[in-house]
Design an enzyme around this catalytic site. Sequence first.
Site, PDB file in Angstrom:
ATOM      1  N   GLY A   1       0.820  -1.217   0.000  1.00 36.79           N
ATOM      2  CA  GLY A   1       0.000   0.000   0.000  1.00 36.79           C
ATOM      3  C   GLY A   1       0.855   1.268   0.000  1.00 36.79           C
ATOM      4  N   GLN A   2       0.183   2.410   0.107  1.00 36.61           N
ATOM      5  CA  GLN A   2       0.900   3.708   0.129  1.00 36.61           C
ATOM      6  C   GLN A   2       1.941   3.749   1.229  1.00 36.61           C
ATOM      7  OE1 GLN A   2      -0.528   8.008  -0.415  1.00 36.61           O
ATOM      8  NE2 GLN A   2      -2.279   6.980   0.456  1.00 36.61           N
TER       9      GLN A   2
ATOM     10  N   ASP B   1      -3.258 -12.169   4.597  1.00 36.72           N
ATOM     11  CA  ASP B   1      -4.548 -11.481   4.716  1.00 36.72           C
ATOM     12  C   ASP B   1      -4.874 -11.365   6.196  1.00 36.72           C
ATOM     13  OD1 ASP B   1      -7.391 -10.924   4.794  1.00 36.72           O
ATOM     14  OD2 ASP B   1      -7.351 -11.375   2.644  1.00 36.72           O
TER      15      ASP B   1
ATOM     16  N   TYR C   1     -16.076   2.999   7.342  1.00 37.93           N
ATOM     17  CA  TYR C   1     -14.620   2.924   7.447  1.00 37.93           C
ATOM     18  C   TYR C   1     -14.163   3.418   8.830  1.00 37.93           C
ATOM     19  CZ  TYR C   1      -9.808   4.649   6.850  1.00 37.93           C
ATOM     20  OH  TYR C   1      -8.485   4.933   7.016  1.00 37.93           O
TER      21      TYR C   1
ATOM     22  N   TRP D   1      -5.463  12.195   5.415  1.00 34.63           N
ATOM     23  CA  TRP D   1      -5.261  12.635   4.032  1.00 34.63           C
ATOM     24  C   TRP D   1      -3.844  12.325   3.532  1.00 34.63           C
ATOM     25  CZ3 TRP D   1      -7.935  18.063   3.107  1.00 34.63           C
ATOM     26  CH2 TRP D   1      -9.207  18.066   3.669  1.00 34.63           C
TER      27      TRP D   1
HETATM   28  N1  LIG Z   1      -4.885   6.936   2.887  1.00 33.06           N
HETATM   29  C1  LIG Z   1      -5.230   7.858   3.768  1.00 33.06           C
HETATM   30  O1  LIG Z   1      -5.508   9.012   3.413  1.00 33.06           O
HETATM   31  C2  LIG Z   1      -5.289   7.525   5.225  1.00 33.06           C
HETATM   32  C3  LIG Z   1      -5.720   8.510   6.130  1.00 33.06           C
HETATM   33  C4  LIG Z   1      -5.746   8.198   7.491  1.00 33.06           C
HETATM   34  C5  LIG Z   1      -5.354   6.954   7.939  1.00 33.06           C
HETATM   35  N2  LIG Z   1      -4.952   6.028   7.038  1.00 33.06           N
HETATM   36  C6  LIG Z   1      -4.558   4.698   7.541  1.00 33.06           C
HETATM   37  O2  LIG Z   1      -3.209   4.465   7.173  1.00 33.06           O
HETATM   38  C7  LIG Z   1      -3.003   3.070   6.918  1.00 33.06           C
HETATM   39  C8  LIG Z   1      -2.319   2.882   5.591  1.00 33.06           C
HETATM   40  O3  LIG Z   1      -3.107   3.484   4.582  1.00 33.06           O
HETATM   41  P1  LIG Z   1      -2.637   3.553   3.057  1.00 33.06           P
HETATM   42  O4  LIG Z   1      -2.993   4.878   2.543  1.00 33.06           O
HETATM   43  O5  LIG Z   1      -1.258   3.055   2.935  1.00 33.06           O
HETATM   44  O6  LIG Z   1      -3.682   2.486   2.431  1.00 33.06           O
HETATM   45  P2  LIG Z   1      -3.518   1.586   1.136  1.00 33.06           P
HETATM   46  O7  LIG Z   1      -2.631   2.232   0.157  1.00 33.06           O
HETATM   47  O8  LIG Z   1      -4.892   1.184   0.730  1.00 33.06           O
HETATM   48  O9  LIG Z   1      -2.755   0.313   1.728  1.00 33.06           O
HETATM   49  C9  LIG Z   1      -3.411  -0.643   2.504  1.00 33.06           C
HETATM   50  C10 LIG Z   1      -2.812  -1.983   2.187  1.00 33.06           C
HETATM   51  O10 LIG Z   1      -3.515  -2.974   2.941  1.00 33.06           O
HETATM   52  C11 LIG Z   1      -3.837  -4.059   2.067  1.00 33.06           C
HETATM   53  N3  LIG Z   1      -4.998  -4.784   2.533  1.00 33.06           N
HETATM   54  C12 LIG Z   1      -6.315  -4.546   2.324  1.00 33.06           C
HETATM   55  N4  LIG Z   1      -7.061  -5.490   2.908  1.00 33.06           N
HETATM   56  C13 LIG Z   1      -6.186  -6.341   3.507  1.00 33.06           C
HETATM   57  C14 LIG Z   1      -6.346  -7.537   4.242  1.00 33.06           C
HETATM   58  N5  LIG Z   1      -7.546  -8.064   4.475  1.00 33.06           N
HETATM   59  N6  LIG Z   1      -5.238  -8.150   4.703  1.00 33.06           N
HETATM   60  C15 LIG Z   1      -3.996  -7.662   4.440  1.00 33.06           C
HETATM   61  N7  LIG Z   1      -3.783  -6.554   3.729  1.00 33.06           N
HETATM   62  C16 LIG Z   1      -4.876  -5.902   3.269  1.00 33.06           C
HETATM   63  C17 LIG Z   1      -4.083  -3.396   0.727  1.00 33.06           C
HETATM   64  O11 LIG Z   1      -3.993  -4.361  -0.297  1.00 33.06           O
HETATM   65  P3  LIG Z   1      -4.935  -4.236  -1.615  1.00 33.06           P
HETATM   66  O12 LIG Z   1      -4.408  -3.048  -2.367  1.00 33.06           O
HETATM   67  O13 LIG Z   1      -4.726  -5.546  -2.266  1.00 33.06           O
HETATM   68  O14 LIG Z   1      -6.328  -4.034  -1.111  1.00 33.06           O
HETATM   69  C18 LIG Z   1      -2.953  -2.369   0.695  1.00 33.06           C
HETATM   70  O15 LIG Z   1      -1.759  -2.964   0.256  1.00 33.06           O
HETATM   71  C19 LIG Z   1      -4.381   2.408   7.045  1.00 33.06           C
HETATM   72  O16 LIG Z   1      -4.493   1.864   8.319  1.00 33.06           O
HETATM   73  C20 LIG Z   1      -5.345   3.571   6.924  1.00 33.06           C
HETATM   74  O17 LIG Z   1      -6.554   3.317   7.625  1.00 33.06           O
HETATM   75  C21 LIG Z   1      -4.913   6.271   5.691  1.00 33.06           C
END
Ligand SMILES: NC(=O)c1ccc[n+]([C@@H]2O[C@H](COP(=O)([O-])OP(=O)(O)OC[C@H]3O[C@@H](n4cnc5c(N)ncnc54)[C@H](OP(=O)(O)O)[C@@H]3O)[C@@H](O)[C@H]2O)c1
Length: 312
Positions: free
Chosen positions: A17-18, A43, A132, A157
Site C-alpha cells: 500500500g501507500q 490477509d 470505514y 489525508w
Molecule cells: N490513505 C489515507 O488518506 C489515510 C488517512 C488516514 C489513515 N490512514 C490509515 O493508514 C493506513 C495505511 O493506509 P494507506 O494509505 O497506505 O492504504 P492503502 O494504500 O490502501 O494500503 C493498505 C494496504 O492494505 C492491504 N490490505 C487490504 N485489505 C487487507 C487484508 N484483508 N489483509 C492484508 N492486507 C490488506 C491493501 O492491499 P490491496 O491493495 O490488495 O487491497 C494495501 O496494500 C491504514 O491503516 C489507513 O486506515 C490512511
Amino acid sequence: MKTNKEPYKILLLGAGGQMGTTLTHLKWPEAVQLYPYFHQDMDLKNHQALEDIFHHHQWDFVINAAGLVKVDQAEHMGKEPYLVNGLGVLHLGGLCQKYGVPLLHYSTDYVFDGQKKEPYTEHDLPSPLNVYGLSKLFGETALQAYTEKHIILRTSWIYGLYGHNFLKMILKKSREQEKLSIVNDQIGIPTFSEDLGEATKIITLAVLKNPKFSSWGLYHYAGEGATNWYEYAHFILETCYGSEKAARILTPISTAQNLHFNPLVAARPSFSVLDGSRIKEVFSIKPKPWKERVGQVVHRYLAKNLWNSERI
Ligand SMILES: NC(=O)c1ccc[n+]([C@@H]2O[C@H](COP(=O)([O-])OP(=O)(O)OC[C@H]3O[C@@H](n4cnc5c(N)ncnc54)[C@H](OP(=O)(O)O)[C@@H]3O)[C@@H](O)[C@H]2O)c1
C-alpha cells in the site's frame, strides 16, 4: 539496540500500500531488518496464517500498514471492513500480546464526527460518521483493550509517490477532464507519506532502543496547518499550471452538492484537523507545513517526468 550482530526483525503488514511502500523505500539503520508482507502473502482475515508467522519467527516489532482504506466502497461492503480493520486488528494485537511484541498501527481522523471546531486531541471522543471510521475505531478499541505494547498513530489525508491518493488523482484527472468539482467544506490536513514514514521510524527505534519504553498509546500525526479539498486541489494545479488555469479547471462545491451528484459517497467529517502536541512532546516529532510538502511532491512528479507517465 541489540548488541549482537543480528538485526531487529520488523514485520511489516500491508507492504504493497501507500504507507507500506513508503516504509520499504525508507532508509532504516543497519541494526534493523524489515520483513515486508503483501496482501497476497498475508490477509489480516486469515487468523491461522497470521498465527503461523508469529509462531515461526521471533519478531522484535510489528508495523501494521494493512487495512481496508476504501472509504466510499466500505459503505457497501457489508461486514468486510469490520473483519479487516476490526477483527483482523484484534487478532493481530492478540498475537502481539501473546508473544510480547510491540505493535505500531495506523488509524484515521475519520474516527471523529467533525463537530469540534479546533484540532482534535487524543482525549477527544471519537464518533465516526462512516463505516470505514467505525471499523477503524473497532481496531483501535481492540488494541487498547487487549494489547499492552501498542502505538496507534492516527493520521489524515495521506499522499505521496506510491499507491492511490488525492494528489495523484487530481494530477491525473486534470489531464483527462477540463472541469473538476471538488468539495470546499471539509477541512483537514494532507500528510506526506514520507513524513509519516519518518515519524514511524523514530517511534520504532525509540521502542527498540529502550527496553523500558512505556509511552504506549494513542498519538496524532499529520501535516501542519489546515485546508479543504478544493483549496488543496487548487494548490496542486496552481503549482503545475499557474493559478489562472487551476481556477478554470476547478469548481468548488459543497458536500451537499457532491452528495446530490454522487449519492454513494460516504459521509465525512466537516472538520478533522488533528492536534499533534503529544507526539511532539514525547518523541520530538514535529509536523511539516502541508503546503510546503505538497509543493515539493508536485515538483518531484514534474522533475521525474512522472507527469507524462502512466504511473500517475
Ligand atoms: N490513505 C489515507 O488518506 C489515510 C488517512 C488516514 C489513515 N490512514 C490509515 O493508514 C493506513 C495505511 O493506509 P494507506 O494509505 O497506505 O492504504 P492503502 O494504500 O490502501 O494500503 C493498505 C494496504 O492494505 C492491504 N490490505 C487490504 N485489505 C487487507 C487484508 N484483508 N489483509 C492484508 N492486507 C490488506 C491493501 O492491499 P490491496 O491493495 O490488495 O487491497 C494495501 O496494500 C491504514 O491503516 C489507513 O486506515 C490512511
